[in-house]
Scaffold this active site. Structure first.
Site, mmCIF file in Angstrom:
data_model
loop_
_atom_site.group_PDB
_atom_site.id
_atom_site.type_symbol
_atom_site.label_atom_id
_atom_site.label_comp_id
_atom_site.label_asym_id
_atom_site.label_seq_id
_atom_site.Cartn_x
_atom_site.Cartn_y
_atom_site.Cartn_z
ATOM 1 N N GLU A 128 6.191 0.761 -5.644
ATOM 2 C CA GLU A 128 4.542 1.126 -5.776
ATOM 3 C C GLU A 128 4.482 2.602 -6.995
ATOM 4 O O GLU A 128 3.871 3.538 -6.678
ATOM 5 C CB GLU A 128 4.039 1.116 -4.602
ATOM 6 N N GLU A 141 6.002 -7.859 -2.071
ATOM 7 C CA GLU A 141 4.814 -7.545 -0.860
ATOM 8 C C GLU A 141 3.557 -8.246 -0.851
ATOM 9 O O GLU A 141 3.078 -8.237 -1.817
ATOM 10 C CB GLU A 141 4.724 -6.391 -0.961
HETATM 11 C C1 BG6 Z 1 2.336 -0.989 0.475
HETATM 12 C C2 BG6 Z 1 3.741 -0.419 1.244
HETATM 13 O O1 BG6 Z 1 2.164 -0.466 -0.462
HETATM 14 O O2 BG6 Z 1 1.816 -1.630 1.485
HETATM 15 C C3 BG6 Z 1 4.200 -0.507 2.308
HETATM 16 O O3 BG6 Z 1 4.745 -0.495 0.182
HETATM 17 C C4 BG6 Z 1 3.445 -0.634 3.203
HETATM 18 O O4 BG6 Z 1 4.818 0.753 2.196
HETATM 19 C C5 BG6 Z 1 2.327 -1.990 2.375
HETATM 20 O O5 BG6 Z 1 3.595 -0.385 4.057
HETATM 21 C C6 BG6 Z 1 0.879 -1.981 3.195
HETATM 22 O O6 BG6 Z 1 0.442 -0.926 3.904
HETATM 23 P P1 BG6 Z 1 -0.145 -0.370 5.059
HETATM 24 O O7 BG6 Z 1 -0.381 0.633 5.557
HETATM 25 O O8 BG6 Z 1 -0.359 -1.423 6.230
HETATM 26 O O9 BG6 Z 1 1.456 -0.339 6.226
#
Ligand code: BG6
Length: 479
Positions: free
Chosen positions: A178, A373
Site C-alpha cells: 500500500e 487483500e
Molecule cells: C490494509 C493493510 O490497509 O488493510 C493491512 O495492508 C490491514 O495491513 C488491512 O490489516 C485491514 O485494515 P485493518 O485496519 O482493519 O486491519
C-alpha cells in the site's frame, strides 16, 4: 463466443503480514519494528506510537497470533481449504534487526525457509511482500524513516539478501505494501516508518517517502531480474474507489482528482516508469518540493513492475465542498454513500465497486492483476457448541467474488484473489483482535488473554467449496 469465468490456473488463497500475525517479536534474533511500538486502540481511541516501550502497556503485535510457533498448523489449515497461493510478508527486522547489520540474521532466514518448506509440501505458491509496515524501528530513531533518502541504500542489501536467499523458492514478489497510503496522513507511520506529528511539512515528507520507496522498488526490480529471470515483481496499491457525490461537474472533477492523486500517482510510476503529468501540477500547487536526483528518471524507467496488485475493501464519495457524514475506510476517509451500508467499523461495503476498480485498472495498465487483500472486519461470536457462524463474512466475500467474476468476463486479466487475514490477526488501524477477518478463528483477545487455539469458522467450509468449484459455488450454494 463463450464468455468464461475464472481461468483454471486462478490463484485462490489468502493474505497476512508478519507484524500482524507472527508474534515472536524479540525471538530468534529479531529486532523491534515500528509495529512493535504501537499500543492497542479501537475505533474511537487511536493507537499510540511510543518511542520507548512503556511498562504496563499492552503491545498487541508483540505476540500477535503466534504464527511463529503455529505456522505448521496454520499452513495445514490453509491447505485443507485448498489454497493455491499464500501471501505473507518477511519481517525486515527478523533478517536485519536494526536494518544496518552487515550480515543477515541466519535464524530469521531459516524461519522463512521453514514456512516455505510447509507451503511446498502442500503445493501452495508463495507470494512474498518485502515490506509491509514493518521497518526496523532503529531506522526511525536514527534516520526518521523513508523520507530520508538514505533508506534506499539501507533497504537494498535487505532486498538483495532475500532475493538471493529464496531465489529458487519464490517467483512472486510484492514490493511495498500500500505504497500510496503515503498520500494520506496515516500512511506516515504505517507505510513510511515515520513519526510526523506536529511536523510542519508533513505532507511533503510523505510524498518524499513515497518517491524514495518508488526508487527503491525500481532498483529492486532491476536487481531482481539480474538474479533470476523467473522473478515477477508486483506493486501494491490501496485502491479506494471514489465516486462523485453528485453529477455536479465540480464534484465529478473532485472525484477525478482524488482518484488521480490517491490511486494513480504511485501506480503510474510503478507501471509506466514515470510520474503522470497531473502529479507535477499537484506538487507545484501544494508547494511539495520532492528531492529527485538526476539519475532517478532512468532508475524508474528501468524498474517497472510485471504485475499489479491491490487491496480493496471499500469505496467512498467525493465532493468539491466535502460537507456531510464521513466514513472510515482503509486510510481514506471520504463521504458516506447513501446507497451503501457500512461495516461495524464504518467502512462502506461495495461489491460492485470491485468490478469497477478492476475495469479501471485493466483499462489503465493492461497488466496481470491480483487482488491481494479484501475482506470484512467483524466481531465473531463463539457459540456454546463451539461453532462460529460468520454468515456476514460469507455474504461479503461471496458478493465480491461474484463481481470479480463479472470483471473477468469483462476481459480483466485477474490472476489471483488473496482475502485479507485468512486467519484472524491484529488489526493494523486499531490494533484490535476484536476486528476479525479470518476463516480461522484464533483465541486471542484485546486484553492479552487467550490460548492461541485455532478453530474453523463457518466460512472455512464455504471458502473451501468456492475454491474447489473455481468460484462457481457462492453464497448459499456453497454453505
Ligand atoms: C490494509 C493493510 O490497509 O488493510 C493491512 O495492508 C490491514 O495491513 C488491512 O490489516 C485491514 O485494515 P485493518 O485496519 O482493519 O486491519
Amino acid at each position: 463466443m463463450t464468455i468464461k469465468g475464472f481461468p483454471n490456473n486462478f490463484l485462490w488463497g489468502g493474505a497476512t503480514a508478519a507484524n500482524q500475525l507472527e508474534g515472536g517479536w524479540n525471538l530468534g534474533g529479531k529486532g523491534p519494528s515500528i509495529a512493535d511500538m504501537f499500543t492497542g486502540g479501537n475505533k474511537d481511541r487511536a493507537r499510540r506510537i511510543t518511542p520507548e516501550l512503556e511498562a504496563d502497556t499492552f503491545y498487541p503485535n508483540h505476540e500477535a497470533v503466534d504464527f511463529y510457533h503455529h505456522y505448521k498448523e496454520d499452513i495445514r489449515l490453509f491447505a485443507e481449504m485448498g489454497f493455491k497461493a499464500y501471501r505473507f510478508s518477511i519481517a525486515w527486522s527478523r533478517i536485519f534487526p536494526t536494518g544496518e547489520e552487515t550480515e543477515p540474521n541466519r535464524e530469521g532466514l531459516e524461519f522463512y525457509h521453514n514456512v516455505l518448506d510447509e507451503l511446498e509440501k502442500y503445493g501452495i505458491e508463495p507470494i512474498v511482500t518485502m515490506s509491509h509496515y514493518e521497518n526496523p524501528f532503529q531506522l526511525t530513531k536514527t534516520y526518521g524513516g523513508w523520507d530520508n533518502r538514505k533508506l534506499i541504500d539501507i533497504f537494498m542489501p535487505y532486498a538483495e539478501c532475500i532475493l538471493r536467499e529464496y531465489q529458487d523458492r519464490v517467483t512472486y514478489w510484492i514490493l511495498f505494501n500500500e505504497i500510496n497510503l503515503l498520500t494520506q496522513p496515516m500512511g506516515g507511520y504505517f507505510a513510511g516508518g515515520m513519526i510526523l506529528e506536529g511536523v510542519e511539512n508533513e505532507e511533503e515528507r510523505r510524498y518524499q517517502a513515497m518517491h524514495n520507496q518508488l526508487v527503491a522498488s525500481a532498483k529492486t526490480v532491476k536487481l531482481g531480474k539480474s538474479i533470476s529471470e523467473s522473478f515477477q515483481f508486483g506493486c501494491m496499491i490501496a485502491y479506494v474507489g471514489a465516486y462523485a457525490l453528485t453529477c455536479k461537474p465540480e464534484d465529478v472533477r473532485a472525484q477525478q482528482r482524488t482518484d488521480q492523486i490517491h490511486n494513480c500517482i504511485a501506480g503510474d510510476v510503478h507501471v509506466r516508469g514515470q510520474y503522470p503529468a497531473f502529479a507535477h501540477r499537484f506538487f507545484a500547487e501544494k508547494n511539495i518540493d520532492i528531492n529527485m536526483q538526476p539519475e532517478d528518471e532512468q532508475i524508474l524507467q528501468d524498474g517497472v513492475v510485471d504485475y499489479y496488485t491491490f487491496s480493496y475493501y471499500t469505496t467512498n464519495c467525493v465532493a468539491e465542498n466535502p460537507e456531510g457524514a464521513k466514513v472510515s475506510g482503509n486510510g481514506s476517509g471520504g463521504l458516506m454513500n447513501p446507497y451503501l451500508k457500512n461495516s461495524d467499523w464504518g467502512w462502506p461495503i461495495d461489491p460492485e465497486g470491485i468490478r469497477w476498480a478492476l475495469n479501471n485498472i485493466h483499462d489503465r495498465y493492461q497488466l496481470p492483476t491480483m487482488i491481494v487483500e479484501n475482506g470484512l472486519g467483524a466481531v465473531d461470536v463463539v457459540e456454546e457448541d463451539g461453532s462460529i457462524n460468520d454468515d456476514y463474512r460469507i455474504a461479503y466475500l461471496g458478493a465480491h467474488i461474484e463481481q470479480m467474476k463479472e470483471a473477468v468476463k469483462d476481459g480483466v486479466n485477474l490472476i489471483g484473489y488473496m482475502p485479507w487475514g485468512c486467519i484472524d490477526l491484529v488489526s493494523a488501524s486499531t490494533g484490535e483482535m476484536k476486528k476479525r477477518y479470518g476463516f480461522i478463528y484464533v483465541d486471542k483477545h484485546d486484553d492479552g488473554s487467550g490460548d492461541f487455539g485455532r478453530k474453523k469458522k463457518k466460512s472455512f467450509e464455504w471458502y473451501k467449496k468456492v475454491i474447489a468449484s473455481n468460484g462457481e459455488l457462492l453464497e448459499n450454494e456453497a454453505q
